[in-house]
Design an enzyme around this catalytic site. Structure first.
Site, short mmCIF file in Angstrom:
data_model
loop_
_atom_site.label_atom_id
_atom_site.label_comp_id
_atom_site.label_asym_id
_atom_site.label_seq_id
_atom_site.Cartn_x
_atom_site.Cartn_y
_atom_site.Cartn_z
N PRO A 34 0.79 -1.30 0.23
CA PRO A 34 0.01 0.19 -0.08
C PRO A 34 0.70 1.20 0.02
CG PRO A 34 0.16 -0.73 2.11
CD PRO A 34 1.07 -1.73 1.21
N GLY A 35 0.32 2.24 -0.78
CA GLY A 35 1.03 3.51 -0.73
C GLY A 35 0.24 4.67 -0.26
N CYS A 79 2.08 28.67 -15.81
CA CYS A 79 1.72 28.99 -16.94
C CYS A 79 1.06 27.68 -17.61
CB CYS A 79 2.91 29.89 -17.74
SG CYS A 79 3.26 31.23 -16.82
C1 LIG Z 1 2.46 2.28 -7.23
C2 LIG Z 1 2.36 0.78 -6.72
C3 LIG Z 1 1.82 0.32 -5.54
C4 LIG Z 1 1.17 1.33 -4.69
O1 LIG Z 1 0.05 1.69 -5.10
P1 LIG Z 1 -1.13 2.44 -4.13
O2 LIG Z 1 -2.30 2.88 -4.92
O3 LIG Z 1 -0.46 3.73 -3.80
O4 LIG Z 1 -1.21 1.65 -2.88
C5 LIG Z 1 2.06 -0.84 -5.30
N1 LIG Z 1 2.71 -1.68 -5.96
C6 LIG Z 1 3.26 -1.59 -7.19
C7 LIG Z 1 3.86 -2.29 -8.05
C8 LIG Z 1 3.14 0.05 -7.67
O5 LIG Z 1 3.75 0.38 -8.61
#
Ligand SMILES: *Cc1c(COP(=O)(O)O)cnc(C)c1O
Length: 429
Positions: free
Chosen positions: A290-291, A359
């Protein structure tokens, strides 16, 4: 849930008045709540109780060292997409042995660096990349741990720029080609060891359906790979979506509390309760990446109104943050709730565009939105800017990058200095 709410009509982060942070650090300013980040990390971790798992934070969402350090102290793993991100994780005290390396275009230098640091797995996205990794590992006389990213051809039902699990996306290897690829790797590639399988179908998924569909589709493949190739992990990726419109009244029930279960936004508890039963008897380690879920709602971008401009058709509020500071609205129509730091006395709403100084006509944060009025000199917060906010910021228009502040308990710490004009030309000849 997040740590931002109004107290006595002033917007606060974990109880700290945001206007006081503006007075100290100026604008544009990113502010993050450590409590929210930790709460989200632990809630997701607990939601997967019942299956052996590891939460590997996707560094690209927000790669500030202090945020990585915060997560490293909680035992998080890290999902990285470049050598630069691995460097950051190591600087922040993260353990390379808990890093997975994703992305379609890893370079030779990045592979060497990651091999030397001893990462957990290279999640490769093509046969060509797997063969190249084998060659590089061979030159170093080591064996590279690897997993292939499977493209399950599932519709994540998200914005087209952040959908990654369909056959027409550049990501992963076609589902049907996986068994033979693992066969060939076992037979021909002596310097890679297939350690797992990975997938990630997209970002900002707000319903459980696509996750379940992808897991059920890939499950038989994973079982076969475990039996025939002895893989030890399955990464089911990230992508858990967040709510970009929330109540800021402390104690208020969120609007969706009154919605029927099926129409409520995805929670991690629901995510866990749907997925754990499907995964728990596999005997594999489940990785999560998760990010956005971890940091998205944990950050805001505060900006000050510079001018009001009433055109023939529209009212523009021109603010001191632009698409170089927060590109989500311009890049993929991202929505950010916009709220004044000081709540106005009356509750009237006015139709306006909130725009930056860049811009580009795409440089807006909202168009024709009904918002409480605010005047030049007043500050507003762009909510839920913790993920893909600062991380995507640039120096476009030669604008110095904004400062970042982390609120922990009742203290605030500057975790990135605002860039100076000299920083802008650093390295140029
Ligand atoms: C960007 C990415 C994530 C995280 O995605 P989220 O939507 O931020 O949770 C996880 N795994 C891979 C391989 C990614 O490229």
């Amino acid at each position: 849930m997040h740590g931002f709410s109004y107290q006595n009509n002033a917007l606060t982060c974990d109880g700290l008045d945001l206007q006081s942070l503006v007075d100290e650090f100026s604008t544009p300013l990113y502010v993050y709540s450590a409590a929210t980040i930790l709460d989200h990390f632990h809630r997701l971790d607990q939601a997967l109780d019942g299956v052996e798992h590891e939460v590997a934070y996707a560094v690209k969402a927000n790669s500030n060292l202090s945020i990585l350090r915060l997560l490293a102290t909680q035992g998080a793993g890290f999902d990285i997409v470049s050598g630069g991100e691995l460097f950051r994780v190591i600087k922040a005290g993260g353990d390379p042995a808990h890093c997975t390396f994703a992305g379609v275009g890893k370079t030779r230098d990045e592979m060497i660096y990651a091999l030397e640091q001893g990462i957990y797995s290279f999640n490769v996205e093509s046969e060509a990349e797997l063969r190249y990794l084998n060659d590089v590992a061979g030159e170093l006389g080591v064996v590279a741990p690897a997993a292939v990213r499977v493209n399950p051809n599932v519709d994540a039902k998200t914005h087209k720029y952040i959908s990654t699990g369909k056959s027409e996306n550049k990501f992963g290897v076609d589902f049907d080609a996986i068994p033979e690829l693992y066969e060939r790797a076992a037979a021909e590639l002596k310097h890679v060891k297939m350690r797992g399988l990975q997938m990630h179908i997209g970002s900002q998924l707000t319903s459980i359906g696509p996750f379940v569909e992808a897991v059920e589709k890939v499950l038989p493949l994973v079982k076969m790979l475990k039996e025939c190739h002895g893989i030890e992990f399955w990464s089911i990726g990230g992508g858990i979506g967040i709510i970009y419109q929330e109540s800021l009244e402390s104690g208020d029930a969120a609007w969706w509390d009154n919605q029927p279960e099926a129409e409520r936004p995805l929670t991690v508890e629901r995510y866990g309760s749907e997925l754990v039963p499907r995964l728990k008897d596999l005997g594999l380690k489940i990785l999560l990446e998760p990010g956005r879920y971890i940091v998205g709602n944990a950050g805001v971008l505060i900006t000050r109104c510079l001018y009001e401009k009433k055109g023939l058709a529209k009212t523009f509020k021109i603010v001191d943050a632009g698409m170089n500071d927060l590109i989500r609205p311009a890049l993929y129509e991202g929505h950010h709730q916009i709220v004044p730091l000081q709540k106005p006395a009356n509750e009237e709403l006015h139709k306006m565009d909130v725009v930056g100084p860049i811009c580009e006509s795409g440089d807006f944060f909202c168009q024709d939105r009904m918002l409480p009025d605010f005047q030049p000199g007043d500050c507003v917060a762009l909510m839920s800017a913790g993920a893909y906010g600062f991380a995507m910021a640039s120096n476009y228009n030669s604008r110095p990058l904004p400062a970042e502040v982390l609120v922990e308990g009742n203290t605030s710490t500057l975790i990135r200095k605002r860039q100076t004009l000299d920083d802008l030309i650093e390295g140029e000849l």
